[in-house]
Design a protein around this motif. Structure first.
Motif, short mmCIF file in Angstrom:
data_model
loop_
_atom_site.label_atom_id
_atom_site.label_comp_id
_atom_site.label_asym_id
_atom_site.label_seq_id
_atom_site.Cartn_x
_atom_site.Cartn_y
_atom_site.Cartn_z
N LYS A 142 50.08 36.25 31.43
CA LYS A 142 50.46 36.41 32.83
C LYS A 142 49.85 37.71 33.37
O LYS A 142 49.35 37.75 34.50
N HIS A 143 49.92 38.74 32.55
CA HIS A 143 49.32 40.02 32.93
C HIS A 143 47.81 39.85 33.16
O HIS A 143 47.26 40.35 34.14
N ILE A 144 47.16 39.10 32.27
CA ILE A 144 45.71 38.85 32.42
C ILE A 144 45.45 38.07 33.71
O ILE A 144 44.52 38.36 34.46
N ALA A 145 46.31 37.09 33.99
CA ALA A 145 46.16 36.31 35.22
C ALA A 145 46.31 37.23 36.43
O ALA A 145 45.51 37.16 37.38
N LEU A 147 45.67 40.44 36.55
CA LEU A 147 44.48 41.31 36.62
C LEU A 147 43.32 40.59 37.29
O LEU A 147 42.49 41.20 37.97
N SER A 148 43.25 39.28 37.09
CA SER A 148 42.11 38.54 37.65
C SER A 148 42.45 37.89 38.98
O SER A 148 41.59 37.25 39.58
N GLY A 149 43.70 38.02 39.41
CA GLY A 149 44.11 37.42 40.68
C GLY A 149 44.31 35.92 40.59
O GLY A 149 44.28 35.21 41.59
N THR A 364 38.07 44.07 31.31
CA THR A 364 37.71 44.02 32.73
C THR A 364 36.38 43.31 32.94
O THR A 364 36.25 42.44 33.81
N GLU A 365 35.40 43.64 32.11
CA GLU A 365 34.09 43.00 32.26
C GLU A 365 34.15 41.51 31.88
O GLU A 365 33.45 40.68 32.46
N ALA A 366 35.02 41.19 30.92
CA ALA A 366 35.18 39.77 30.53
C ALA A 366 35.74 38.98 31.72
O ALA A 366 35.28 37.89 32.03
N ILE A 367 36.73 39.57 32.38
CA ILE A 367 37.32 38.90 33.55
C ILE A 367 36.25 38.71 34.64
O ILE A 367 36.16 37.65 35.27
N GLU A 368 35.41 39.73 34.80
CA GLU A 368 34.37 39.64 35.83
C GLU A 368 33.37 38.53 35.54
O GLU A 368 32.99 37.77 36.44
N VAL A 399 44.33 31.22 28.46
CA VAL A 399 45.41 30.69 29.29
C VAL A 399 45.47 31.46 30.62
O VAL A 399 45.55 30.87 31.69
N GLY A 400 45.39 32.79 30.54
CA GLY A 400 45.53 33.63 31.73
C GLY A 400 44.40 33.42 32.73
O GLY A 400 44.61 33.49 33.94
#
Ligand code: PGA
Ligand code: ZN
Length: 481
Positions: A142-145, A147-149, A364-368, A399-400
């Motif tokens: 959920k936290h990862i979600a 972070l990525s909006g 952060t870069e993975a999310i990007e 999942v996130g």
């Protein structure tokens, strides 16, 4: 806030040193470790190894560990772990190199993941106020979600490696992986069952055909029989036979990781590259390879092919993707490198990203890069490395970010199951977060947090059974999630 970061050298699933980090905040200690690949490319972030041949054959990571304990610890102490981008940027600034070779991508990634876990735990107090809720932390996915909006969480389709070859096994199979995708499962739990059953049927098929001595496994747990000729077909026939025996039929699809760079010689592909008796008869031109893929996609339920050509052959991968036969995944082609992903999007070279977090180097870069791929309407496969640890972070990441696909090896071997079992756990966690949440809270007296202990997970499974289905398994939507 982060109070201390402490690293040590541990061994990965290959018995090779890697970095483990304990990151401390007021909420406790958060642990993470870095995986390592066999097919490292020149565009990926660089893992720092000691290079001293007398110790661990040069593979020690004591310099990376020292960088964490001395430099990174000092830079991050006092920082808020919920601000992932700030934490990651602080390490990037400290490193100052493009490929993270000064501090080591293995050092930076392990800290970045540990900070992400700490960030999830840190959020509890600020977002949930009553004493009852104060023991709850925000789930990692959920936290990862956040972070990525992202808001649409779902459970990915697992790509289980059934047959290993290439650099991952000592057999004569040139291609690296034959995988199955249980897209027709209704839940992740059922996908795991389908994967496990097919794997064990495959073991029986191989034993009957070649004997039990051909059932040894490769580095990611896939069975690694020696196949005689026409390696693609023989391996695919074995898997097809195993699928037939399960009775799941078209509910299970097939995916390949050809990793063609590893057997590309000049302009030819040597399908006998690992055979002791090279006849030269299995040399294929790129045109032969394209014809072969076309035939295979006709004859087998193949829905995805990773790295069908050499990593620098942009033209043919573009041509092949354009045929629209299946999902075309860029792994060695992209190396999770933002510039190469950008180029592939621009040139429509492939249509799915294989994300290896240690190739890009920070959360952060993975999310990007996942965002880049999603914006281009690509598929996204969150992936393990062949050298793994028991860290299950990529399960929550998948999942996130609702990537829809996760590739974490065979449905066997502990370090592979750490990921799949975590998604299994999340399937109960997600159902808990939906409409059943208030009911569950009441029943369990508030003890429903993210990192539940096993007994609670088992209890949740029973409750899930009682309550029916709430979690969403992406299934047939594995590419659109
Ligand atoms: P690697 O392989 O971790 O050994 O690079 C994984 C893959 O090719 O998908
Ligand atoms: Zn690959």
């Amino acid at each position: 806030v982060i109070t201390k970061v402490k690293a040590r050298q541990i061994l990965d699933s290959r018995g090779i040193p890697t970095v483990e980090v304990d990151l401390y905040t007021n909420k406790g200690m958060f642990r993470a470790s870095a995986p390592s690949g066999a097919t490292s490319g020149m565009y990926e972030a660089i893992e720092l190894r000691d290079g001293d041949k007398g110790t661990y054959l040069g593979n020690g990571v004591s310099r990376a560990v020292r960088n964490i304990n001395e430099k990174i610890c000092e830079a991050l102490t006092g920082m808020d772990p919920t601000l992932q981008a700030h934490v990651d940027q602080a390490m990037i600034d400290l490193d100052k190199t493009e490929k993270k070779n000064e501090l080591g991508a293995n050092a930076i990634l392990a800290v970045s993941i540990a900070a992400c876990k700490a960030g999830a735990a840190e959020k509890e107090a600020s977002e949930l106020s009553t004493w009852l809720f104060s023991i709850l932390s925000v789930p990692l996915y959920k936290h990862i979600a956040d972070l990525s909006g992202k808001t649409n969480l779902n459970l990915p389709v697992p790509a289980f490696t059934l047959i290993s070859g290439g650099k991952h096994a000592g057999n004569n199979l040139a291609i690296q992986e034959i995988m199955i995708l249980p897209v027709g499962a209704k839940k992740f739990e059922e996908a795991v069952q389908m994967g496990s059953e097919t794997y064990h049927h495959l073991k029986a098929v191989i034993t009957e055909k070649y004997g039990a001595h051909e059932c040894n496994v490769g580095e990611d747990g896939g069975l690694a029989p020696n196949v005689a000729r026409h390696v693609f077909r023989e391996g695919l026939d074995l898997v097809k036979e195993a699928i037939d025996r399960t009775g799941y039929k078209e509910r299970i699809k097939i995916a390949l990781d050809v990793a063609a760079t590893d057997f590309c010689i000049g302009t030819k592909y040597d399908l006998d590259s690992k055979s002791p008796n090279k006849s030269g008869q299995n040399f294929k031109s790129v045109e032969d390879m394209i014809e072969m893929y076309k035939e295979l996609c006709k004859d087998y339920p193949i829905v995805s092919i990773e790295d069908p050509f050499d990593k620098e052959d942009w033209d043919h991968v573009k041509y092949f993707s354009g045929l629209g036969l299946c999902q075309v995944v860029g792994d060695d082609l992209l190396m999770s490198n933002p510039k190469r992903i950008e180029r592939a999007i621009r040139e429509t070279a492939c249509n799915a990203l294989l994300l290896k977090v240690n190739q890009v180097g920070t959360v952060t870069e993975a999310i990007e890069v996942v965002k880049m791929a999603k914006d281009a309407h690509w598929g996204v496969v969150v992936s393990q490395r062949s050298g793994e640890t028991e860290d299950s972070f990529i399960a929550d990441l998948s999942v996130g970010l609702a990537t829809g696909q996760i590739k974490a090896g065979a449905p066997c071997r502990g370090e592979r199951l750490a990921k799949y079992n975590q998604v299994l756990f999340l399937s109960t966690d997600l159902s808990m977060l939906s409409s059943s949440f208030p009911y569950l809270m009441k029943m369990c007296g508030g003890f429903l947090a993210t990192n539940l202990h096993q007994e609670v997970v088992l209890q949740l499974l029973r409750i899930e059974e009682e309550l029916g289905e709430h979690s969403i398994y992406v299934g047939d939507d594995w590419r659109q999630s």
